[in-house]
Design an enzyme around this catalytic site. Structure first.
Site, PDB file in Angstrom:
ATOM      1  N   HIS A  53     -54.150  88.685 -63.991  1.00 25.90           N
ATOM      2  CA  HIS A  53     -54.042  88.741 -62.531  1.00 25.90           C
ATOM      3  C   HIS A  53     -54.019  87.335 -61.962  1.00 25.90           C
ATOM      4  CE1 HIS A  53     -56.122  92.977 -62.271  1.00 25.90           C
ATOM      5  NE2 HIS A  53     -54.863  93.049 -62.667  1.00 25.90           N
ATOM      6  N   GLU A  65     -54.280  73.478 -71.532  1.00 23.80           N
ATOM      7  CA  GLU A  65     -52.975  73.436 -70.857  1.00 23.80           C
ATOM      8  C   GLU A  65     -52.584  71.997 -70.512  1.00 23.80           C
ATOM      9  OE1 GLU A  65     -53.392  75.855 -67.306  1.00 23.80           O
ATOM     10  OE2 GLU A  65     -54.636  74.366 -66.312  1.00 23.80           O
TER      11      GLU A  65
HETATM   12  C1  NOJ Z   1     -53.246  78.318 -64.594  1.00 23.49           C
HETATM   13  C2  NOJ Z   1     -54.030  78.840 -65.737  1.00 23.49           C
HETATM   14  O1  NOJ Z   1     -55.045  77.960 -66.098  1.00 23.49           O
HETATM   15  C3  NOJ Z   1     -53.073  79.075 -66.876  1.00 23.49           C
HETATM   16  O2  NOJ Z   1     -53.779  79.456 -68.038  1.00 23.49           O
HETATM   17  C4  NOJ Z   1     -52.106  80.151 -66.451  1.00 23.49           C
HETATM   18  O3  NOJ Z   1     -51.163  80.352 -67.478  1.00 23.49           O
HETATM   19  C5  NOJ Z   1     -51.362  79.731 -65.185  1.00 23.49           C
HETATM   20  N1  NOJ Z   1     -52.284  79.327 -64.184  1.00 23.49           N
HETATM   21  C6  NOJ Z   1     -50.533  80.865 -64.612  1.00 23.49           C
HETATM   22  O4  NOJ Z   1     -51.371  81.870 -64.128  1.00 23.49           O
HETATM   23 CA    CA Z   2     -55.858  75.956 -64.748  1.00 24.41          CA
END
Ligand code: NOJ
Ligand code: CA
Length: 722
Positions: free
Chosen positions: A424, A518
């Site tokens: 979500h 990320e």
């Molecule tokens: C930021 C979140 O940290 C990442 O894990 C996610 O893939 C993206 N937003 C998209 O929701």
């Molecule tokens: Ca994030």
């Protein structure tokens, strides 16, 4: 002369009487308690003009010098001074409790308490209480506002709690911000913060750096006389998160609460209280990581049935969006779309990641390798237009793209014994999410989802609210609480950093709320980042750090220079050093197939623990931790270093005495480092017992991971002793 002498005599008698009375008042007004082990001592005292103050010492060394406490309110007189002490009470607690999941099966809760009731006579006996709890590992205190005629509803303009530090400590910090914690850490002296602030405030999404000089909590410091000091908060409920104003000359920190859209900070109705302000302190860095003070200050769970709450090891359709460049969350080529549009009419980009087919491929992999769940991001409509437009109706959380068949995917997952993890992303539209929450959770329940990753990328709606303000704090807590009614576990991204509430809401398994993996795909994380996180972000609770990247050189996908700044083995060690009951194997499955022997560690490692031993640690340099798997005779060790090579000292003295075990040691190869040969490693098996000590060389940016199992006689045969 005689007259003069008499006068002097009389005056001096009066002065003594005055001093005596003064001392009595001070003595009555000053109250000291010590920690159960007597190492810590804390004094509450009313200073001149009836200002409440506290101070803290550790083994007789000052930690916090006399520091003021109080509140500035809107439209009513402040609660900063003119107090008298109406009552003081003391209490001691020494008991244990068992978390639903955690680093230890049993947690000791042992403290001495001082409760001070303060009156403001001038304001018709308006009163507050300050409750101090002094543990062996630090101090927690909170303000309580009892129901009373003169204090029913009030608005906090600012909380003025000071942390008056004793010197120019070394500090591991990120800039104060109302909206994000996703910063790189800066290590400096406190006095250097002003000069480094601009550089530290690099571009991250949705940031709202504080204009005055401030840092975020958990704030980790080390004094020149060897004290480790960590300031944070516990049980953040119905209140805004705190940043810390910094005075770089006097080393005085003070609370800076996150405001709401109109600049107010907290809307309160008595009977109520603030979160706990926490100061964890020791002369050993390992004690900071072992501290359970923040959890102890949170309330036990009110959930009657917790049997459905289980740790989760998962993979996902996720990392490919960041590195492979072949797929995306969005299905259509169009950008300006609405939820009400007919998505079957969009032009497929051909790059949509969350297809039924890709989902099945991931489910197969998860089933084959024993993962609990597969996260599928980008399954639902709305991603064409999800970011940066500050609109309400970004997602509906229940409608799949034309190429993703929810029922079929679920049927397939069920047949393989794997769960699908819901995603979500709210895009910051918390209002939209709240309106649709029951429908969204009902959809999950109807389709067999038992966990959800939530996300709050972008600016918050209601407009003007911040990620860390009281409104959003209440939102996250409402989501966690509501999810429990549907037996759903939560993993929230971009939410306010945790304060131990997972004790109360154990279905809130983990959060992001810091710079995670990320960012390795967006410029990289410094090699010391993960040695700082356990001392900062993780003090409040588990992180969905998403480790396990084996293909660290990202030029593999798209050329260029980008890389994950660790060795492969350091990624393994994270499963132990970054405690979480929710752990992702974040890399693309094909990369695990290429390194099956290293992958074995991720498959084996436990998520829930009987006990934990922090073997060695220094923020910014290294962390080595050993843990015993819950209910099993298996132990796992992770050790990491920063950019420097280092020898990790892995003790095994926690193993049952007199027994021999098989240790599988995953180590960096001799010529490995985070930027050269990061994928070179060795895996060896040796026999260990409680007397064994492993001295393992870690590569620059490297690590070590060890699993310890008994194995059969046959398996032990032929193995050498360590
Ligand atoms: C930021 C979140 O940290 C990442 O894990 C996610 O893939 C993206 N937003 C998209 O929701
Ligand atoms: Ca994030």
């Amino acid at each position: 002369m005689q007259q003069n002498a008499n006068l002097t005599d009389r005056l001096s008698r009066r002065l003594s009487l005055f001093l005596f009375l003064f001392l009595i008042t001070v003595l009555v007004q000053a109250q000291t308690i010590t920690s159960p082990d007597k190492n810590l001592s804390m004094t509450f005292e009313l200073a001149a003009n009836g200002v409440p103050t506290y101070q803290l010492t550790y083994k007789k060394k000052p930690v916090i010098k006399q520091s003021k406490m109080g509140f500035e309110m809107k439209d009513v007189p402040s609660m900063m001074n003119d107090f008298t002490v109406a009552k003081t009470e003391q209490n001691s607690v020494n008991d244990t409790w068992e978390p639903v999941w955690g680093e230890q099966k049993t947690i000791r809760n042992n403290y001495n308490e001082l409760l001070v009731t303060l009156n403001q006579k001038e304001h018709k006996d308006r009163h507050i209480r300050i409750r101090f709890r002094l543990f062996n590992d630090g101090l927690g205190f909170r303000y309580e506002f009892p129901q009373q005629p003169e204090l029913k509803y009030f608005i906090i303009k600012e909380e003025h709690t000071e942390f008056n530090l004793t010197g120019d400590h070394k500090i591991f910090w990120i800039p104060g911000d109302y909206d994000t914690n996703e910063y790189a850490y800066t290590t400096s002296q406190i006095s250097q913060i002003p000069g480094l602030m601009e550089k530290a405030t690099i571009d991250v999404h949705a940031q709202h750096p504080i204009k005055t000089l401030a840092v975020q909590t958990p704030s980790m410091m080390k004094s020149s006389d060897g004290l480790y000091i960590n300031i944070h908060e516990a049980a953040l409920l119905n209140y805004p998160a705190m940043n810390l104003n910094v005075d770089p000359k006097t080393f005085k920190f003070s609370t800076h609460l996150t405001p709401d859209a109109v600049g107010n900070k907290g809307y309160m109705q008595t009977d109520t209280q603030t979160p706990w302000r926490t100061i964890v302190v020791s002369d050993k860095a390992t004690d900071i990581l072992a501290s359970k003070l923040i959890l102890n200050l949170n309330e036990p769970t009110a959930y009657e049935d917790v049997s459905w709450i289980k740790p989760v090891k998962y993979i996902g359709i996720w990392w490919e969006y960041f590195v492979a460049g072949k797929s995306t969350w969005a299905y259509g080529k169009e950008t300006n779309v609405k939820l009400t549009d007919d998505y079957t009419k969009l032009t497929p980009s051909g790059r949509h990641g969350a297809t039924t087919e890709n989902a099945k491929k991931h489910i197969d992999f998860a089933a084959e390798h024993g993962f609990d769940a597969v996260l599928i991001e980008g399954w639902n409509i709305g991603w064409e237009d999800w970011f940066g437009n500050w609109k309400e109706e970004v997602f509906d959380f229940v409608t799949a793209y034309p190429d993703f068949d929810v029922k079929e995917v679920q049927k397939y997952a069920e047949s393989k014994g794997v769960r699908v993890m819901m995603h979500h992303e709210t895009s910051g539209a918390a209002t939209n999410y709240e309106r649709r929450l029951h429908e969204a959770f009902q959809f999950m329940q109807d389709h067999g989802y038992n966990s959800v990753k939530t996300g709050y990328v972008g600016k918050i709606i209601p407009r003007g609210e911040h990620h860390d303000g009281q409104w959003m704090v209440n939102h996250y807590n409402y989501v966690a609480n509501t999810a429990a009614k549907y037996k759903i576990m939560i993993n929230s991204h971009e939410a306010v950093r945790p304060t131990g509430l997972h004790r109360t809401f154990p279905n809130w398994l983990a959060q992001e709320s810091a710079r995670g993996t990320e960012f390795e795909a967006m410029g990289g994380l410094a090699p010391d980042h993960a040695t700082i996180l356990p001392f900062t972000r993780l003090m409040g609770g588990p992180m969905d750090y998403t480790p396990g990247i084996f293909q660290t050189d990202l030029s593999y996908y798209h050329g260029g220079e980008q890389r994950v700044n660790t060795t492969l083995v350091k990624q393994l060690a994270y499963y132990v050093t970054m405690y979480s009951p929710l752990q992702m194997a974040a890399d693309i499955p094909d990369n695990y197939t290429r390194f099956p022997d290293a992958f074995q560690f991720i498959k084996d490692v436990a998520l829930d623990w009987d006990d934990t031993w922090v073997l060695e640690a220094e923020p910014g340099d290294y962390v080595t931790i050993a843990r015993k798997a819950k209910g099993k005779n298996e132990w796992y060790v992770g050790g990491i270093t920063d950019e420097n090579t280092r020898t990790a000292n892995v003790r095994f003295d926690y193993l049952p005495k007199g027994k021999t075990y098989i240790a599988t040691i995953y180590a960096d190869a001799k010529d490995a480092s985070w930027n050269k040969n990061p994928q070179k490693y060795t895996v060896r098996k040796v026999l260990v017992n409680s007397k064994s000590v492993l001295k393992q060389q870690l590569a620059p940016g490297g690590g070590v991971a060890v699993s310890v199992k008994e194995g059969s006689k046959q398996e032990q045969k032929g193995l050498k002793k360590l």
